[in-house]
Design an enzyme around this catalytic site. Structure first.
Site, PDB file in Angstrom:
ATOM      1  N   ASP A  95       0.822  -1.205   0.000  1.00  0.00           N
ATOM      2  CA  ASP A  95       0.000   0.000   0.000  1.00  0.00           C
ATOM      3  C   ASP A  95       0.859   1.260   0.000  1.00  0.00           C
ATOM      4  O   ASP A  95       1.823   1.370   0.768  1.00  0.00           O
ATOM      5  CB  ASP A  95      -0.911   0.033   1.231  1.00  0.00           C
ATOM      6  N   HIS A 249       1.025  -7.926   0.257  1.00  0.00           N
ATOM      7  CA  HIS A 249      -0.206  -8.656   0.534  1.00  0.00           C
ATOM      8  C   HIS A 249      -1.060  -8.706  -0.718  1.00  0.00           C
ATOM      9  O   HIS A 249      -0.851  -7.964  -1.673  1.00  0.00           O
ATOM     10  CB  HIS A 249      -0.980  -8.050   1.700  1.00  0.00           C
ATOM     11  N   ARG A 264     -10.789   0.097   6.332  1.00  0.00           N
ATOM     12  CA  ARG A 264      -9.324   0.172   6.366  1.00  0.00           C
ATOM     13  C   ARG A 264      -8.862   1.571   6.738  1.00  0.00           C
ATOM     14  O   ARG A 264      -9.318   2.559   6.167  1.00  0.00           O
ATOM     15  CB  ARG A 264      -8.726  -0.199   5.007  1.00  0.00           C
TER      16      ARG A 264
END
Length: 274
Positions: A95, A249, A264
């Site tokens: 991310d 991930h 999130r």
């Protein structure tokens, strides 16, 4: 508090902790630093509780592209409806690697889960680096790579199901390009690890396009080995937190016909160094 490692090299699940309890935070923080991925089971947490827990780690990084939770704009909604086919985050990624200062980590709260499937896989970038030959580690240590949001969230992907359904948007804001070391020293642990990923990394500097593509393809195949992975099997109420500087991930999209809703929060990090 009962901390149970998920594998020999990455991840742990934690039972008996409560993110609402400030007295539990130090032990949770220590587990996060040790295992890079932690699964806090059986949490009873409101969006405000989720935010308060995240702020103990640092300032909130508001995602530019995910649809936010209506009442809490700092929280991104990760959603797949039962009639949708595409899940956001199916490719291996880190991310916010496209930011000049990548995020420290993400904290994902399972709100509504399918009866089966919908797991998340993680990879240890430190373990992957350690398993390379000394010669390859030496070659990579001085290299830098470029990461970008443009090809993932920009105008070129506005025909995707996620964009058409409103789960992703704000394509005009996908202007981020960042240069990071291919190998970083983790700011908390001091461990060396790879920092490239298949979704956001575009190329390695100072190599020809063919050389860059070949090196990245080799590294990606190497990192995907099961020995470096752990798998999180979700239950509603779980909160999983992962370190973006230490892991990849990906979401497993194997629950067609069922709804999956997650909240999130992403936490700011620090500049990365070789």
């Amino acid at each position: 508090m009962d901390i149970r490692p998920l594998t020999g090299g990455l991840g742990a699940e934690i039972h008996g902790a409560d993110i609402r309890n400030a007295e539990d935070f130090d032990a949770i923080h220590e587990a996060f630093a040790t295992y890079s991925v932690i699964v806090l089971r059986d949490q009873i947490a409101s969006p405000d509780d989720h935010l308060a827990f995240a702020r103990r780690f640092g300032p909130i990084n508001v995602n530019r592209f995910f649809k936010p939770v209506e009442s809490h704009p700092e929280i991104a909604m990760v959603l797949k409806e039962k009639d949708q086919k595409e899940a956001v985050g199916e490719g291996w990624h880190t991310d916010h690697s496209y930011d000049q200062v990548p995020a420290m980590g993400s904290i994902l709260h399972a709100i509504e889960m399918p009866p089966f499937g919908g797991d998340t896989l993680f990879v240890s970038m430190g373990a992957a680096y350690d398993a390379l030959s000394p010669t390859m580690r030496g070659f990579l240590d001085d290299l830098h790579a470029i990461h970008s949001s443009r090809h993932v969230f920009g105008a070129s992907v506005q025909d995707s199901e996620a964009a058409k359904s409103g789960r992703l948007g704000n394509a005009e804001a996908a202007t981020q390009d960042a240069r990071h070391p291919v190998v970083i020293t983790h700011p908390m642990s001091g461990r060396r690890g790879l920092f490239v990923n298949p979704v956001f990394t575009t190329h390695i500097e100072d190599l020809t396009p063919d050389e860059s593509d070949a090196i990245l393809a080799m590294l990606y195949d190497h990192c995907k080995q099961p020995e470096f992975q752990c798998r999180v099997r979700w239950q509603a109420g779980d909160i999983t937190m992962w370190d973006n500087r230490a892991t990849w991930h990906k979401a497993i999209n194997d629950y067609h016909g069922f709804r999956r809703l997650m909240h999130r929060i992403t936490v700011d990090g620090v500049a990365l160094t070789p």
